[in-house]
Design a protein around this motif. Sequence first.
Motif, PDB file in Angstrom:
ATOM      1  N   GLU A  85       1.749   2.097  -3.583  1.00 15.35           N
ATOM      2  CA  GLU A  85       0.365   1.555  -4.380  1.00 15.35           C
ATOM      3  C   GLU A  85       0.238   3.796  -4.208  1.00 15.35           C
ATOM      4  O   GLU A  85       0.256   4.836  -5.200  1.00 15.35           O
ATOM      5  CB  GLU A  85      -0.612   1.663  -3.879  1.00 15.35           C
ATOM      6  N   GLU A  92       0.493  -1.192   0.254  1.00 12.01           N
ATOM      7  CA  GLU A  92       0.570  -0.177  -0.090  1.00 12.01           C
ATOM      8  C   GLU A  92       1.339   1.063   0.077  1.00 12.01           C
ATOM      9  O   GLU A  92      -0.017   2.575  -0.263  1.00 12.01           O
ATOM     10  CB  GLU A  92      -0.842  -0.525   1.554  1.00 12.01           C
ATOM     11  N   PRO A 144      -5.166   3.314  -0.675  1.00 12.18           N
ATOM     12  CA  PRO A 144      -4.685   2.735  -0.173  1.00 12.18           C
ATOM     13  C   PRO A 144      -5.358   3.261   1.681  1.00 12.18           C
ATOM     14  O   PRO A 144      -5.276   1.909   2.797  1.00 12.18           O
ATOM     15  CB  PRO A 144      -3.570   2.639  -0.264  1.00 12.18           C
TER      16      PRO A 144
END
Length: 545
Positions: free
Chosen positions: A135, A132, A230
């Motif tokens: 991301e 995450e 995220p």
Amino acid sequence: MGWFCKNGKRLVWLLLLMPLLVQGADVPPVSQRAEESADLRVGNRLVITFRATLLGETPVQRAHRAESVIHDALESGEALIVSVDSIQNSYLILLGYSRAFIVSPDDVEAPGGSVRAAAEQAAQNLRRVVDEGLEARSLRYLLTATAFAAAATVIFALLVRGAGYLRRRILDRLPVLMSHHEHRLQVGRTRLLDRRYLYYLLGRLVWLVYWLLVFLLCYQWLSFVLSRFPYTRPWGESLNVHLLDLARYLLNGVLDAMPGLVVAFCIIFIARAISGFSRHILERLARPGNLKWLTQETLQPTTRLMSLAIWLFAIVMAYPYLPGAGTEAFKGVSVLLGLMISLGASSVVGQAASGLILTYARTLRAGEFVRIGEHEGTVTEVGVFNTTIRTGLGEVLTLPNSMITGSVTKNYSRAVQGAGYIVDTVVTIGYDTPWRQVEAMLVEAARRTDGILDRPAPQVFQTALSDFYPEYRLVAQAIPSEPRPRAELLSVLHANIQDVFNQYGVQIMSPHYLGDPQGEKLVPRDKWYAAPASPSDVSNQEVNR
């Protein structure tokens, strides 16, 4: 050389932790469970909960140190690999070549739980944090997530508008459907619900379903949008988990209740079949020549009592299998109902018992003319709790059954020959009037009264010879409720008695003396058969007696 490259990290950490892990028995343990715990959260995601003091660090200090290490590693921008290494009874979580944190046995939530499973779960959470983090730094991913969120928002708006359109269409079609199917909500010619009230109820039901659907759409839209990014992904996942847990809880509750409900329904069906079978058996036993106490009059209450006993037994048997029967709330309601029944049903039970006594003793029957205490009339209904009688004046009296069983009841219809009831009246005449003449006049007055039967013939009885006069009692049988009620019949009979006595010059008077009369109060022999009496009529009456 290859072996050292492969296991170099583990050797380094073993050398660093060896002085603390191989101390003597008199040294305190490496970790101990602390009273307070601390959550390690990175990027709004829970990685692990520290519960033990390890290497002199409290759970809060361990969480702060691990958070700093993870943030520094993520800021480096390097490709990070999360791995798990075992160190005696603990596990080391590595982020690249850096120690992220250590999972000790005291960090496991359940005492005696698997430390390795807890470490693997923490490592998996940390891998998601790393992914995450990448991301969140990717512009392409964020733009894609925003596009998905925008598309989901458009679909959500269209679905909400479609639900509103469907709701309006249903409400528009509802009056037409109600007019086509309203006959199904009737019992005979009586409507169970008026159309406007039914429209209101169905409208509220459609409104409830509409807003429930809108709530589910909002819930799913919010969960989907939050799961695209995220930082908010844990919130979206928690929403999904809560919804799934709720659905799973409801489904498990329904599945757990199904066996008990099946058993309860089987008990109900068996009770229904036994109740029907017992009704047919009682109808056969009520035929003449089988049971003396079971007649057509006692058949209906006996059938009701039998059905009541069967259904009460079935309810007691099915009660433990009902959903929630073992909960405290269900037990409290049962105790409350039992207390209310025990406190308020004593008089009701007494009335019902009196009704059963009247029914099975056959003291009263519908259509019979009775006298109960000071009340006199025709029995119209013998109920479980009350008995209704209609007086000759047109009054309808409702008498408690307990009062009837506790008082003397005169039944004027039980001893008659054929249909009808007894009519009687008392007259007192002085001793100077021939008794044969008095009896003949009373019989003639009875024959002049419409509604009194000729057969059996009216009879006169001398019931007492008092100090001043004899007492004559006229007894006859009348046709039930024809041509007039008993009160009117007695009124006409009394009028005819006065007319007959006046016709033959006999005054209706009961003498009372304060002293000796001047003449003897007796009847000469030549006046024994004064009109309307005749020797033949008197001899026939004497023979009948």
